[in-house]
Scaffold this motif. Structure first.
Motif, PDB file in Angstrom:
ATOM      1  N   THR A  82       0.848  -1.202   0.000  1.00 48.93           N
ATOM      2  CA  THR A  82       0.000   0.000   0.000  1.00 48.93           C
ATOM      3  C   THR A  82       0.882   1.251   0.000  1.00 48.93           C
ATOM      4  O   THR A  82       0.607   2.219  -0.720  1.00 48.93           O
ATOM      5  CB  THR A  82      -0.922  -0.014   1.243  1.00 48.93           C
ATOM      6  N   GLU A  83       1.955   1.213   0.771  1.00 54.13           N
ATOM      7  CA  GLU A  83       2.905   2.332   0.830  1.00 54.13           C
ATOM      8  C   GLU A  83       3.504   2.598  -0.562  1.00 54.13           C
ATOM      9  O   GLU A  83       3.585   3.743  -1.014  1.00 54.13           O
ATOM     10  CB  GLU A  83       4.009   1.951   1.836  1.00 54.13           C
ATOM     11  N   SER A  86       0.891   4.040  -2.850  1.00 55.82           N
ATOM     12  CA  SER A  86       0.644   5.418  -2.439  1.00 55.82           C
ATOM     13  C   SER A  86       1.702   6.369  -3.022  1.00 55.82           C
ATOM     14  O   SER A  86       1.390   7.447  -3.523  1.00 55.82           O
ATOM     15  CB  SER A  86       0.602   5.454  -0.906  1.00 55.82           C
ATOM     16  N   GLU A  87       2.975   5.931  -2.994  1.00 55.84           N
ATOM     17  CA  GLU A  87       4.053   6.748  -3.584  1.00 55.84           C
ATOM     18  C   GLU A  87       3.905   6.826  -5.100  1.00 55.84           C
ATOM     19  O   GLU A  87       4.074   7.884  -5.708  1.00 55.84           O
ATOM     20  CB  GLU A  87       5.421   6.112  -3.291  1.00 55.84           C
ATOM     21  N   GLU A  92      -3.205   9.134  -0.682  1.00 59.64           N
ATOM     22  CA  GLU A  92      -3.043   8.722   0.727  1.00 59.64           C
ATOM     23  C   GLU A  92      -3.246   7.217   0.879  1.00 59.64           C
ATOM     24  O   GLU A  92      -4.098   6.631   0.209  1.00 59.64           O
ATOM     25  CB  GLU A  92      -4.054   9.455   1.624  1.00 59.64           C
ATOM     26  N   ARG A  93      -2.506   6.649   1.836  1.00 60.97           N
ATOM     27  CA  ARG A  93      -2.578   5.200   2.068  1.00 60.97           C
ATOM     28  C   ARG A  93      -3.963   4.735   2.518  1.00 60.97           C
ATOM     29  O   ARG A  93      -4.393   3.643   2.173  1.00 60.97           O
ATOM     30  CB  ARG A  93      -1.552   4.788   3.142  1.00 60.97           C
ATOM     31  N   ILE A  96      -6.420   3.284  -0.126  1.00 59.92           N
ATOM     32  CA  ILE A  96      -6.034   2.223  -1.070  1.00 59.92           C
ATOM     33  C   ILE A  96      -6.478   0.845  -0.579  1.00 59.92           C
ATOM     34  O   ILE A  96      -6.293   0.510   0.591  1.00 59.92           O
ATOM     35  CB  ILE A  96      -4.495   2.242  -1.260  1.00 59.92           C
ATOM     36  N   VAL A 241      -8.437   2.898  -5.488  1.00 57.63           N
ATOM     37  CA  VAL A 241      -8.372   4.067  -4.614  1.00 57.63           C
ATOM     38  C   VAL A 241      -9.790   4.574  -4.416  1.00 57.63           C
ATOM     39  O   VAL A 241     -10.550   4.699  -5.382  1.00 57.63           O
ATOM     40  CB  VAL A 241      -7.499   5.180  -5.244  1.00 57.63           C
TER      41      VAL A 241
END
Ligand code: PMP
Length: 367
Positions: A82-83, A86-87, A92-93, A96, A241
């Protein structure tokens, strides 16, 4: 024991009526089947919009060393992926979710929203699984024909929305036609109602445009996948998302372990080698351009922002597809897709030599 005997009654009669009404799923032919049927040594499959190059060598390395087969996936692994997502997307995490491909995500979202007789709006033609899921849930599908260039007709879509409408499906680039949607057309739909607008961007990486800016609306979900540009179709992993409150509802409905650690590890590793993904996309786009210009003049081919091309030939699609198969090329007959003409065919962009085989076979069939 006799199957279908009278002892316990016919269990098939206990199936939900919605399920009984769905036509039987007929999968496309495999390379092996076509080889056997026509006695061919070489057969290429350009029917499922896969990445012909597969995943990056870094992903293959991670998969080779995987050894946690006996343990359920841990939340930490999902958090790590997820991180990375997100990047990658700049979102935002807590918005997701990760699921078993977009197919799995669609299933969960339909379970969240669609009660019997609720309405689901589908601009046609589009991805067939939208129709299947609507039928499974006992929903009522409201189909809206697209314009001549296959863009959605936003006015007609807006007119079709009622207080029973739960989901509006926007596929961009659209399968099977390859066109993208105009962001302002979709924005008008989103702003016109409270229904969920599900944006399926399975092919986003092959496109010059996307609909990400619509994530500012709480009634928009955007789904993407590792099956196409990332070359992981077999691992069944995708993501979406959505508004954090919707995400909470999603987590209640989802199966407890929708994706395997193997798939999660592969997806994480593919973010370590985005240059590889980009190079696949560039090669596919170059080949898409070549096939398009070769097809122009022979058949009616439509511009595509995906890793496939949609065309109508002067021959019924079932006949054309059979003739191509006889020559060792499997493509997708789209004549049975709701809203397609009997001449509709979709061909995935493969490796250069596969595409050349297709073009040669097509020239041969059409004389
Ligand atoms: N949406 C569209 C438009 C597709 O074409 C596909 C793949 N056939 C999917 C979703 C399913 O993708 P996934 O492999 O992520 O389940």
């Amino acid at each position: 024991m006799e199957v279908g005997g009278s002892g316990i009654g016919k269990v098939t009669e206990k199936l939900r009526e919605n399920v009984r009404k769905i036509p039987e799923y007929v999968p496309g032919k495999s390379i092996e089947e076509v080889k056997r049927k026509y006695g061919l040594e070489k057969v290429v499959k350009l029917a499922s919009n896969e990445n012909p190059y597969g995943p990056s060598p870094k992903v293959r390395e991670v998969l080779k060393n995987f050894d946690r087969f006996h343990i359920y996936p841990s939340p930490k692994e999902i958090e790590e992926l997820t991180e990375r997502i997100s990047e990658y997307l700049g979102v935002e995490r807590d918005r997701i979710v990760v699921g078993a491909g977009i197919d799995g995500i669609l299933e969960t979202v339909f379970k969240m929203f669609v009660d019997p007789r609720d309405e689901v709006v589908i601009p046609i033609p589009s991805f067939p699984y939208y129709h299947t899921l609507t039928a499974v849930m006992g929903g009522r599908e409201v189909v809206v024909r697209r314009k001549k260039d296959f863009r959605i007709d936003e006015d007609k879509v807006i007119e079709s929305i009622t207080d029973k409408t739960k989901i509006i499906l926007i596929c961009s680039p659209n399968n099977p036609t390859g066109n993208v949607e105009d962001v302002n057309a979709v924005r008008a739909i989103v702003e016109s109602c409270d229904a969920l607008v599900f944006v399926d961007e399975a092919y986003a990486e092959f496109s010059d445009e996307n609909l990400m800016e619509l994530l500012e609306y709480e009634n928009v979900v955007i789904a993407r996948t590792f099956s196409k540009a990332f070359g992981l179709a077999n691992l069944r992993i995708g993501y979406a998302v959505m508004h954090p409150e919707l995400r909470k509802a999603y987590m209640k409905v989802s199966t407890p372990f929708p994706v395997s650690s193997i798939a999660i590890s592969a997806a994480i590793a593919s973010f370590e080698d985005l240059d590889y993904v980009k190079s696949c996309v560039e090669r596919i786009k170059a080949e898409r351009k070549r096939i398009y210009s070769e097809l122009e003049g022979t058949v009616r081919v439509y511009p595509s922002q995906a890793n496939f091309l949609f065309f109508e030939a002067p021959l019924k699609a079932d006949v054309l597809v059979e003739e191509l198969m006889r020559r060792g090329v499997i493509v997708r007959d789209c004549s049975k897709f709701i809203g397609c003409s009997p001449f509709s065919v979709r061909v995935s962009v493969g490796r250069e030599e596969e595409n050349s085989l297709f073009l040669e076979a097509l020239r041969d069939v059409l004389g």
